[in-house]
Design a protein around this motif. Structure first.
Motif, PDB file in Angstrom:
ATOM      1  N   THR A  21       0.787  -1.227   0.000  1.00 50.00           N
ATOM      2  CA  THR A  21       0.000   0.000   0.000  1.00 50.00           C
ATOM      3  C   THR A  21       0.818   1.275   0.000  1.00 50.00           C
ATOM      4  O   THR A  21       0.297   2.330  -0.321  1.00 50.00           O
ATOM      5  CB  THR A  21      -0.993   0.043   1.178  1.00 50.00           C
ATOM      6  OG1 THR A  21      -0.303  -0.272   2.366  1.00 50.00           O
ATOM      7  CG2 THR A  21      -2.155  -0.878   0.960  1.00 50.00           C
ATOM      8  N   ARG A  30      -3.606  -2.500  -6.918  1.00 51.76           N
ATOM      9  CA  ARG A  30      -4.938  -1.886  -6.893  1.00 51.76           C
ATOM     10  C   ARG A  30      -5.649  -2.089  -8.227  1.00 51.76           C
ATOM     11  O   ARG A  30      -6.791  -2.538  -8.276  1.00 51.76           O
ATOM     12  CB  ARG A  30      -4.842  -0.393  -6.581  1.00 51.76           C
ATOM     13  CG  ARG A  30      -6.214   0.275  -6.450  1.00 51.76           C
ATOM     14  CD  ARG A  30      -6.116   1.783  -6.448  1.00 51.76           C
ATOM     15  NE  ARG A  30      -5.587   2.314  -7.677  1.00 51.76           N
ATOM     16  CZ  ARG A  30      -6.307   2.463  -8.798  1.00 51.76           C
ATOM     17  NH1 ARG A  30      -7.564   2.118  -8.832  1.00 51.76           N
ATOM     18  NH2 ARG A  30      -5.757   2.964  -9.887  1.00 51.76           N
ATOM     19  N   GLU A  49     -12.591  -0.551  -5.349  1.00 59.65           N
ATOM     20  CA  GLU A  49     -11.632   0.493  -5.711  1.00 59.65           C
ATOM     21  C   GLU A  49     -11.619   1.614  -4.672  1.00 59.65           C
ATOM     22  O   GLU A  49     -10.553   2.060  -4.232  1.00 59.65           O
ATOM     23  CB  GLU A  49     -11.951   1.052  -7.093  1.00 59.65           C
ATOM     24  CG  GLU A  49     -10.935   2.044  -7.580  1.00 59.65           C
ATOM     25  CD  GLU A  49     -11.149   2.440  -9.035  1.00 59.65           C
ATOM     26  OE1 GLU A  49     -10.174   2.902  -9.637  1.00 59.65           O
ATOM     27  OE2 GLU A  49     -12.268   2.282  -9.555  1.00 59.65           O
ATOM     28  N   ALA A  50     -12.783   2.051  -4.247  1.00 58.08           N
ATOM     29  CA  ALA A  50     -12.864   3.120  -3.244  1.00 58.08           C
ATOM     30  C   ALA A  50     -12.265   2.666  -1.909  1.00 58.08           C
ATOM     31  O   ALA A  50     -11.543   3.424  -1.254  1.00 58.08           O
ATOM     32  CB  ALA A  50     -14.316   3.548  -3.055  1.00 58.08           C
ATOM     33  N   GLN A  51     -12.539   1.420  -1.522  1.00 59.54           N
ATOM     34  CA  GLN A  51     -11.993   0.907  -0.272  1.00 59.54           C
ATOM     35  C   GLN A  51     -10.468   0.818  -0.320  1.00 59.54           C
ATOM     36  O   GLN A  51      -9.785   1.168   0.638  1.00 59.54           O
ATOM     37  CB  GLN A  51     -12.579  -0.472   0.045  1.00 59.54           C
ATOM     38  CG  GLN A  51     -14.011  -0.416   0.490  1.00 59.54           C
ATOM     39  CD  GLN A  51     -14.620  -1.805   0.644  1.00 59.54           C
ATOM     40  OE1 GLN A  51     -14.195  -2.762   0.002  1.00 59.54           O
ATOM     41  NE2 GLN A  51     -15.627  -1.901   1.494  1.00 59.54           N
ATOM     42  N   GLU A  53      -8.406   2.590  -2.111  1.00 52.51           N
ATOM     43  CA  GLU A  53      -7.853   3.943  -2.046  1.00 52.51           C
ATOM     44  C   GLU A  53      -7.902   4.493  -0.624  1.00 52.51           C
ATOM     45  O   GLU A  53      -6.952   5.120  -0.153  1.00 52.51           O
ATOM     46  CB  GLU A  53      -8.596   4.872  -3.010  1.00 52.51           C
ATOM     47  CG  GLU A  53      -8.291   4.605  -4.458  1.00 52.51           C
ATOM     48  CD  GLU A  53      -6.809   4.758  -4.792  1.00 52.51           C
ATOM     49  OE1 GLU A  53      -6.131   5.663  -4.266  1.00 52.51           O
ATOM     50  OE2 GLU A  53      -6.316   3.936  -5.582  1.00 52.51           O
ATOM     51  N   GLN A  54      -9.013   4.262   0.060  1.00 48.78           N
ATOM     52  CA  GLN A  54      -9.146   4.736   1.433  1.00 48.78           C
ATOM     53  C   GLN A  54      -8.126   4.043   2.342  1.00 48.78           C
ATOM     54  O   GLN A  54      -7.479   4.682   3.168  1.00 48.78           O
ATOM     55  CB  GLN A  54     -10.560   4.476   1.956  1.00 48.78           C
ATOM     56  CG  GLN A  54     -10.750   4.930   3.391  1.00 48.78           C
ATOM     57  CD  GLN A  54     -12.113   4.561   3.932  1.00 48.78           C
ATOM     58  OE1 GLN A  54     -12.741   3.607   3.485  1.00 48.78           O
ATOM     59  NE2 GLN A  54     -12.573   5.318   4.914  1.00 48.78           N
ATOM     60  N   GLU A  55      -7.964   2.739   2.173  1.00 46.10           N
ATOM     61  CA  GLU A  55      -7.006   1.990   2.981  1.00 46.10           C
ATOM     62  C   GLU A  55      -5.587   2.501   2.757  1.00 46.10           C
ATOM     63  O   GLU A  55      -4.826   2.687   3.712  1.00 46.10           O
ATOM     64  CB  GLU A  55      -7.085   0.500   2.653  1.00 46.10           C
ATOM     65  CG  GLU A  55      -8.382  -0.135   3.102  1.00 46.10           C
ATOM     66  CD  GLU A  55      -8.576  -1.536   2.561  1.00 46.10           C
ATOM     67  OE1 GLU A  55      -7.622  -2.123   2.010  1.00 46.10           O
ATOM     68  OE2 GLU A  55      -9.692  -2.058   2.689  1.00 46.10           O
ATOM     69  N   SER A  57      -4.636   5.412   1.812  1.00 44.71           N
ATOM     70  CA  SER A  57      -4.517   6.734   2.413  1.00 44.71           C
ATOM     71  C   SER A  57      -4.322   6.630   3.923  1.00 44.71           C
ATOM     72  O   SER A  57      -3.478   7.320   4.500  1.00 44.71           O
ATOM     73  CB  SER A  57      -5.772   7.547   2.091  1.00 44.71           C
ATOM     74  OG  SER A  57      -5.729   8.787   2.726  1.00 44.71           O
ATOM     75  N   LEU A  58      -5.072   5.741   4.556  1.00 45.72           N
ATOM     76  CA  LEU A  58      -4.936   5.556   6.001  1.00 45.72           C
ATOM     77  C   LEU A  58      -3.570   4.983   6.370  1.00 45.72           C
ATOM     78  O   LEU A  58      -2.964   5.397   7.355  1.00 45.72           O
ATOM     79  CB  LEU A  58      -6.051   4.652   6.531  1.00 45.72           C
ATOM     80  CG  LEU A  58      -7.449   5.255   6.528  1.00 45.72           C
ATOM     81  CD1 LEU A  58      -8.490   4.197   6.870  1.00 45.72           C
ATOM     82  CD2 LEU A  58      -7.530   6.428   7.500  1.00 45.72           C
ATOM     83  N   ARG A  61      -0.992   7.740   6.304  1.00 44.14           N
ATOM     84  CA  ARG A  61      -1.124   8.780   7.330  1.00 44.14           C
ATOM     85  C   ARG A  61      -0.934   8.280   8.753  1.00 44.14           C
ATOM     86  O   ARG A  61      -0.674   9.065   9.659  1.00 44.14           O
ATOM     87  CB  ARG A  61      -2.505   9.421   7.231  1.00 44.14           C
ATOM     88  CG  ARG A  61      -2.713  10.246   5.999  1.00 44.14           C
ATOM     89  CD  ARG A  61      -4.019  11.015   6.069  1.00 44.14           C
ATOM     90  NE  ARG A  61      -5.084  10.305   6.755  1.00 44.14           N
ATOM     91  CZ  ARG A  61      -6.229   9.921   6.187  1.00 44.14           C
ATOM     92  NH1 ARG A  61      -6.461  10.180   4.925  1.00 44.14           N
ATOM     93  NH2 ARG A  61      -7.144   9.302   6.878  1.00 44.14           N
ATOM     94  N   ASP A  62      -1.109   6.992   8.986  1.00 39.85           N
ATOM     95  CA  ASP A  62      -1.112   6.466  10.349  1.00 39.85           C
ATOM     96  C   ASP A  62       0.294   6.360  10.932  1.00 39.85           C
ATOM     97  O   ASP A  62       1.253   6.143  10.206  1.00 39.85           O
ATOM     98  CB  ASP A  62      -1.783   5.086  10.382  1.00 39.85           C
ATOM     99  CG  ASP A  62      -2.262   4.729  11.767  1.00 39.85           C
ATOM    100  OD1 ASP A  62      -1.431   4.256  12.567  1.00 39.85           O
ATOM    101  OD2 ASP A  62      -3.451   4.931  12.057  1.00 39.85           O
TER     102      ASP A  62
END
Length: 136
Positions: A21, A30, A49-51, A53-55, A57-58, A61-62
């Motif tokens: 990721t 992806r 696809e949306a999930q 991308e969200q994962e 991003s998290l 940032r984490d």
């Protein structure tokens, strides 16, 4: 037998596809996963696809990206187990995607160890090579 093979491949796929990721292999992973769901004819490809991308991003940032990757592993595994069971025609493509992404992952820090685990009969095996195992 096909279900067992597909499930094993899905577990490998989920682990492989969680790893990149934040690496250069991410785009291939992806895109490949989304294409698998699209080719299977499911409308779920947009949600997947949306999930993804969200994962990603998290993870980026984490403070603890490994924890976030582990958190997402189960959900990806479930989706990748269900997909070839419902659409056996994607098993070969999933196998190719996993091999392709694994080939793109950095090899630094990886040991040359190989671990083979076999269970027979009605046995269940939970194996870990570094890290944690969450068995539900």
């Amino acid at each position: 037998m096909v279900d067992e093979m597909a499930a094993g491949l899905a577990v490998t796929g989920a682990t492989t596809l969680v790893t990149p990721t934040s690496s250069s292999a991410w785009e291939a992973a992806r895109t490949g996963v989304v294409q698998l769901f699209r080719r299977a004819g499911t409308e779920e490809h947009q949600l997947v696809e949306a999930q993804l991308e969200q994962e990603a991003s998290l993870v980026q940032r984490d403070e603890d990206p490994e924890r976030v990757r582990r958190d997402f592993h189960g959900g990806r595994k479930r989706k990748l187990i269900d997909l070839p069971r419902a659409h056996p025609e994607v098993v070969g493509e999933l196998r190719d995607l996993v091999a392709s992404v694994q080939a793109q992952l950095p090899r630094e820090g990886m040991s040359g160890a190989v671990q083979w685990n076999t269970t027979t009969g009605n046995a269940t095996g939970n194996f870990v090579q570094g890290g944690d195992a969450l068995v539900l």
